[in-house]
Structures are given as structure tokens and as C-alpha cells.
Design a protein around this motif. Structure first.
Motif, PDB file in Angstrom:
ATOM      1  N   GLN A 403       0.844  -1.160   0.056  1.00 38.75           N
ATOM      2  CA  GLN A 403      -0.400   0.305   0.007  1.00 38.75           C
ATOM      3  C   GLN A 403       1.031   1.245  -0.129  1.00 38.75           C
ATOM      4  OE1 GLN A 403      -2.704   0.018   0.106  1.00 38.75           O
ATOM      5  NE2 GLN A 403      -4.137  -1.761   0.464  1.00 38.75           N
ATOM      6  N   MET A 404       2.016   1.073   0.970  1.00 45.45           N
ATOM      7  CA  MET A 404       3.588   2.315   0.798  1.00 45.45           C
ATOM      8  C   MET A 404       3.709   2.401  -0.392  1.00 45.45           C
ATOM      9  SD  MET A 404       4.399   5.196   1.772  1.00 45.45           S
ATOM     10  CE  MET A 404       4.135   4.929   4.538  1.00 45.45           C
ATOM     11  N   GLU A 405       4.113   1.110  -0.577  1.00 46.17           N
ATOM     12  CA  GLU A 405       4.498   1.525  -1.854  1.00 46.17           C
ATOM     13  C   GLU A 405       4.178   1.788  -3.479  1.00 46.17           C
ATOM     14  OE1 GLU A 405       6.093  -2.875  -2.336  1.00 46.17           O
ATOM     15  OE2 GLU A 405       7.811  -2.468  -0.623  1.00 46.17           O
ATOM     16  N   ALA A 406       2.756   1.488  -3.463  1.00 45.91           N
ATOM     17  CA  ALA A 406       1.703   2.304  -4.050  1.00 45.91           C
ATOM     18  C   ALA A 406       1.104   3.431  -4.084  1.00 45.91           C
ATOM     19  CB  ALA A 406       0.751   1.345  -4.117  1.00 45.91           C
ATOM     20  N   ALA A 407       1.240   3.640  -2.631  1.00 46.03           N
ATOM     21  CA  ALA A 407       1.315   4.888  -2.928  1.00 46.03           C
ATOM     22  C   ALA A 407       1.805   6.571  -3.255  1.00 46.03           C
ATOM     23  CB  ALA A 407       0.727   5.477  -2.051  1.00 46.03           C
ATOM     24  N   LEU A 408       3.366   5.965  -2.869  1.00 42.78           N
ATOM     25  CA  LEU A 408       4.514   7.005  -3.488  1.00 42.78           C
ATOM     26  C   LEU A 408       4.714   6.327  -4.741  1.00 42.78           C
ATOM     27  CD1 LEU A 408       7.221   4.947  -0.751  1.00 42.78           C
ATOM     28  CD2 LEU A 408       6.029   7.242  -0.916  1.00 42.78           C
ATOM     29  N   SER A 409       4.733   5.519  -5.818  1.00 44.21           N
ATOM     30  CA  SER A 409       4.527   5.692  -7.371  1.00 44.21           C
ATOM     31  C   SER A 409       3.541   6.161  -8.052  1.00 44.21           C
ATOM     32  CB  SER A 409       4.334   3.883  -7.535  1.00 44.21           C
ATOM     33  OG  SER A 409       2.854   3.537  -7.067  1.00 44.21           O
ATOM     34  N   LEU A 410       2.747   6.486  -7.016  1.00 43.31           N
ATOM     35  CA  LEU A 410       1.462   7.272  -7.928  1.00 43.31           C
ATOM     36  C   LEU A 410       1.797   8.330  -7.427  1.00 43.31           C
ATOM     37  CD1 LEU A 410      -1.725   5.618  -6.401  1.00 43.31           C
ATOM     38  CD2 LEU A 410      -0.651   6.165  -8.570  1.00 43.31           C
ATOM     39  N   GLY A 411       2.514   9.480  -6.915  1.00 47.25           N
ATOM     40  CA  GLY A 411       3.885  10.481  -7.053  1.00 47.25           C
ATOM     41  C   GLY A 411       3.336  10.828  -5.113  1.00 47.25           C
ATOM     42  N   LEU A 412       2.645  10.133  -4.793  1.00 48.54           N
ATOM     43  CA  LEU A 412       2.958  10.838  -3.454  1.00 48.54           C
ATOM     44  C   LEU A 412       3.855  11.202  -2.624  1.00 48.54           C
ATOM     45  CD1 LEU A 412      -0.876   9.243  -2.180  1.00 48.54           C
ATOM     46  CD2 LEU A 412      -0.610  11.360  -2.652  1.00 48.54           C
ATOM     47  N   ARG A 413       3.834  12.116  -1.732  1.00 51.43           N
ATOM     48  CA  ARG A 413       5.317  11.849  -0.353  1.00 51.43           C
ATOM     49  C   ARG A 413       5.056  11.207   0.641  1.00 51.43           C
ATOM     50  NH1 ARG A 413       4.581  17.371  -1.496  1.00 51.43           N
ATOM     51  NH2 ARG A 413       3.453  18.297   0.100  1.00 51.43           N
ATOM     52  N   ARG A 414       6.397  11.099   1.841  1.00 52.26           N
ATOM     53  CA  ARG A 414       6.216   9.619   2.649  1.00 52.26           C
ATOM     54  C   ARG A 414       4.476  10.473   2.665  1.00 52.26           C
ATOM     55  NH1 ARG A 414       9.358   5.690   3.312  1.00 52.26           N
ATOM     56  NH2 ARG A 414       8.946   4.528   6.071  1.00 52.26           N
TER      57      ARG A 414
END
Length: 504
Positions: A403-414
Motif C-alpha cells: 500500500q505504501m509502495e503503491a502510494a509512493l509510485s503514484l507521486g505521493l510524498r511519504r
């Protein structure tokens, strides 16, 4: 004549002596019962401790002290009948007509004394009234005592009565923070003479004339007539021989009232005239019950959101922070979870002011000046934050790493990923256990009674000596706790069911 009064506590003609088990509470301290080092030897001192040795000698028994909470001594005595853990209760047990059938003749006459700071403008009992700005004076008193009932009867509408668990708590609060936490206190004359007249609290003084004479008695089981009569004879003999005077002078307790004790013991007992104290009923406590209920609710509803907010921040720091952040947060959680809530609140309320004085820290001084209510909220919030952090940490770690990896791949910051993706899912998972903690907090507010907050359990302890009223009050308080907790239990159950269906 007195040479044979104190019989050595050992063996008589090869047979072990029967014990004289007397119940008391060392937490009450001097001058009643306390541990001290005398001539390099640790021993138990106090005028009641010396009297217990004398009574044991008169009964040809061996004295044995049994520790119990002061306000439970009558219940401990009567709990097991002849199989009770103690034979008598003797620790400033106050005479009342309800106790006449179980009590001995008095061994001490006491009065109520008004104690203030040396720089206080309070000079007499009439000064116990609201200040010019309308603020009610905070007056401390030992909870559920004759003094407490006297203040309630005569000054309840004029002052804010602050019940304490121990005498020295009031003295400490009056000395701390320049007396802002407590303006005055009313104590029995033995404590006033020993601590204040004896100079043990130099910032405090006794003012005004004594009020409301009463008596200390020894409480026995009602059917133990023989023991009660022997104790009566021993008390009278000690008075006639001068033994009482010698013991009381040793602890700076001898006064004109004790000089009249001889005459009191020669008169019919119990006396017909006594200080009139209103009989408390459940109806008369209605407003106090509602106030205590409101205090319980207020403490919980203010402390829990703070605990949740801190818990979330701590959980995020421990899961996603660097080791420099994770380590102190882990220490915080373990220390808070590893120490009792009672101790934590005690440190914040009582120890912090002394630390502030020692370090002269302005920040600590401001924290030390917080009212008891805010200390209760802070203490509960800090304690529960450690437990909430573990709940939220488990919830965060249960979210798949993808879930975190997918969010980061979409351009969201940590930070954005944690706030918008991880936390919403974690919060949804932990709602049931957090709700259960909220239910527990309602009951844990009872700990705040130690810092003179009158919530539901504290109200019960303030009226515990009246057994009939105590039973009625216990039932009402239990119902109120259920009324607070059960709706939240239904909410938690409903959330669990909804979550189970959503995950199916």
C-alpha cells in the motif's frame, strides 16, 4: 505499679502467647503509628502503638500490628466474625452513636483545628467564606471523617471542601505553590499539635479556637463483650495511673482536653450530648452524585482524544521514524506501560512542585500550578497514550507494505501516503479496541480521587463509613458506570460486526 503492665512479648511458662491483633494504617503516619529509627534500631512508634503494647500486656497477649486502609478498618474487623484478621481496630477511630455497641470507652479526646499558612489572612472560622472576587476558599479535610461531616454541615455553601486521603497531603499542598492549591485545612488536634505546633511544617500555623469535641475509641466485634470490658478497664487504669499522660506528653499531645479524660471515664458512657451531625441519605447526596458523574465524564472525554492523538503520533514515529526517534519513543511507551497510573498522577501532582522549587524552573513551576482537574486529564492522557500507540502501531503494521509502495509510485510524498492511505485503513481496524479502552478509562478515572478530584468512586469513599449509605451509593455508582460503559460496548460490538462484514 506499672512495672508489670508491659509484659514481654515472648513465651509465658513455655506456652506461646495469644496474639492481640490490632488493625491500623501506617499511611496515616505520626503521631498515631509510624516507623522510625530510635537509637540506631528501626522500630514502630506512635502513641497508639505504645498503647497497643500496653493493652496487650494487660490482656497477657502479644501485640501484633495488622496493616489495613484506615477507611476499611471497621469492615475488616467485622468481615470474618470471630475469624477476622484483626481483634480490634485502633487508629483514630472516631466515636459515633452507630459505633457505640462495638466501641470501648475513649482513650483520647480531640477537637478540630483550623490550619492556614503563616502569611494567610484567615484568622478565625468566620473567615471561611468567599473572597471579595467571589472565589470560594479551598479547605482540605481528611475524607469521610467527623471533620469532613462537620465542614459539610457548617460551611458547605461557603467553601470548596477538598477531601484528602492522608493528613500530610493537605499540609504539602498548602506549602506548595504558595498555597494556591489549598487555602486552609481542618484537622484533628493530634495532627495539628504534632505537625504544626511541633514545627514540622514551619510555613503553617494553627488559628482560631478549637471546634467540635469528639473521642477516639477502640472498635471491637459487637459480640466480643469480654475483650471490650477488659480494654475499658485497661484504659481507665492507664488514665488513673498517669500512663496516658506520659505517652501523650511524649508526642506533644497532652492538653486540657486530655486532662478532662479522667472525668469523662468516670461518667456514664456513651454521653447523651454530642456534636450534632446531619444524617446523610442518598437523597441528600443527589447533587454530589450528579457532580461526580459529570466529573467522570469530563475527565474521560477530555483525556481520551489527547491520548489518541499522542498515540497516533507515537505509533507513526516508531514505525516510520529513524532509530534516533524510535528509541526514545519506545522507552516512553515501556516506562508508561510499566508504571502504575496511580504513581504517574502522584508524581505530576505532588512531586513536580517540589522539583520545580528545587530547580527554580519557570516551566515546571507553571506545570506544578495546574489545578487537580487538569492534572487528572494530563495523567490519564499520558498513561493511555502509551497503550493507544501500541494499538495504532499494530494497526499500521497490519496494512500490507505494498500500500505504501503503491502510494509512493503514484507521486505521493511519504507523509501524504501515511495520512491519506495508511492511517485511514489502520484507524478503521483499531476502532473496536480503542472503544474498549475508552470504556476502561471511565473506570480508571477513580484513580484521580487521590488528587482530591471527586468523581464517582471518590464520592463513594467519602461516604464509606456509613454502611447503609455506602451500600446504596455503591449500587447507584455501579449503575451509573454501566450506563456510561454499555452504550460504548454496543458501539464497539457494532463496529466489529461491520468490520467483519467489510473484510469478508
Amino acid at each position: 505499679m506499672l512495672a508489670g503492665l508491659l509484659v514481654p512479648a515472648a513465651i509465658v511458662q513455655g506456652q506461646q502467647k495469644k496474639l492481640f491483633r490490632w488493625g491500623g494504617d501506617k499511611a496515616g503516619g505520626a503521631p498515631f503509628i509510624f516507623d522510625a529509627v530510635e537509637n540506631g534500631v528501626e522500630k514502630q512508634l506512635g502513641f497508639e502503638s505504645e498503647l497497643a503494647e500496653y493493652f496487650a500486656g494487660q490482656l497477657e497477649r502479644e501485640a501484633k500490628f495488622v496493616q489495613a486502609d484506615w477507611d476499611t478498618l471497621p469492615q475488616v474487623l467485622n468481615r470474618g466474625g470471630d475469624a477476622s484478621e484483626i481483634d480490634v481496630a485502633m487508629n483514630g477511630i472516631e466515636f459515633s452513636k452507630d459505633r457505640a455497641a462495638q466501641g470501648t470507652v475513649p482513650y483520647f479526646i480531640y477537637t478540630l483545628r483550623l490550619i492556614v499558612r503563616t502569611d494567610s489572612k484567615i484568622a478565625n472560622w468566620d473567615d471561611l467564606k468567599p473572597a471579595e472576587n467571589g472565589r470560594k476558599l479551598r479547605v482540605g479535610v481528611l475524607r469521610d471523617t467527623f471533620a469532613h461531616k462537620y465542614l459539610t454541615d457548617h460551611f458547605e455553601d461557603l467553601i470548596e471542601i477538598v477531601p484528602t486521603r492522608e493528613v500530610v497531603e493537605a499540609f504539602q499542598l498548602m506549602e506548595q505553590s504558595d498555597g494556591s492549591r489549598m487555602d486552609a485545612c481542618v484537622q484533628d488536634s493530634p495532627c495539628a499539635n504534632y505537625y504544626i505546633a511541633g514545627g514540622r511544617y514551619p510555613k503553617l500555623k494553627i488559628v482560631a479556637e478549637p471546634r467540635a469535641k469528639n473521642y477516639y475509641i477502640i472498635l471491637t466485634r459487637e459480640n466480643d463483650v469480654e475483650l471490650r470490658e477488659k480494654l475499658n478497664q485497661a484504659i481507665k487504669a492507664a488514665s488513673d495511673s498517669g500512663l496516658l499522660e506520659r505517652i501523650y506528653r511524649k508526642y506533644n499531645l497532652w492538653d486540657e482536653d486530655q486532662a478532662k479524660l479522667v472525668q469523662t471515664l468516670r461518667s456514664p458512657w456513651p454521653p447523651e450530648e454530642s456534636e450534632a451531625i446531619s444524617k446523610r441519605t442518598l437523597g441528600s447526596l443527589q447533587s454530589k452524585i450528579l457532580s461526580a458523574l459529570w466529573m467522570t465524564v469530563a475527565l474521560s472525554f477530555l483525556a481520551m482524544p489527547i491520548a489518541i492523538a499522542l498515540g497516533i503520533l507515537i505509533a507513526i514515529g516508531r514505525v516510520y521514524g529513524s532509530w534516533i526517534l524510535r528509541f526514545p519513543l519506545a522507552v516512553y511507551v515501556e516506562v508508561i506501560r510499566g508504571t502504575p497510573l496511580l504513581l504517574q498522577i502522584f508524581v505530576i501532582y505532588y512531586v513536580l512542585p517540589d522539583l520545580a522549587k528545587a530547580t527554580e524552573s519557570k516551566i515546571l513551576m507553571e506545570l506544578a500550578a495546574f489545578p487537580a482537574f487538569f492534572v487528572g486529564v494530563i495523567g490519564l492522557a499520558i498513561n493511555y497514550s502509551a497503550y493507544e500507540s501500541e494499538i495504532y502501531r499494530a494497526g499500521i503494521q497490519s496494512i500490507p507494505r505494498g500500500q505504501m509502495e503503491a502510494a509512493l509510485s503514484l507521486g505521493l510524498r511519504r507523509g501524504q501516503a501515511i495520512r491519506h492511505v495508511i492511517l485511514p485503513q489502520a484507524i478503521r481496524l483499531v476502532i473496536p479496541p480503542v472503544t474498549n479502552d475508552f470504556i476502561n478509562m471511565f473506570k480508571d478515572t477513580s484513580v484521580c480521587s487521590m488528587i482530591m478530584i471527586t468523581e464517582l468512586t471518590g464520592l463513594y469513599y467519602q461516604n464509606k463509613s456509613d454502611q447503609v449509605l455506602a451500600y446504596q451509593l455503591a449500587i447507584v455508582i455501579a449503575i451509573l458506570y454501566m450506563a456510561l460503559s454499555y452504550p460504548l460496548s454496543l458501539v464497539a460490538r457494532g463496529l466489529e460486526n461491520r468490520l467483519r462484514k467489510a473484510m469478508a
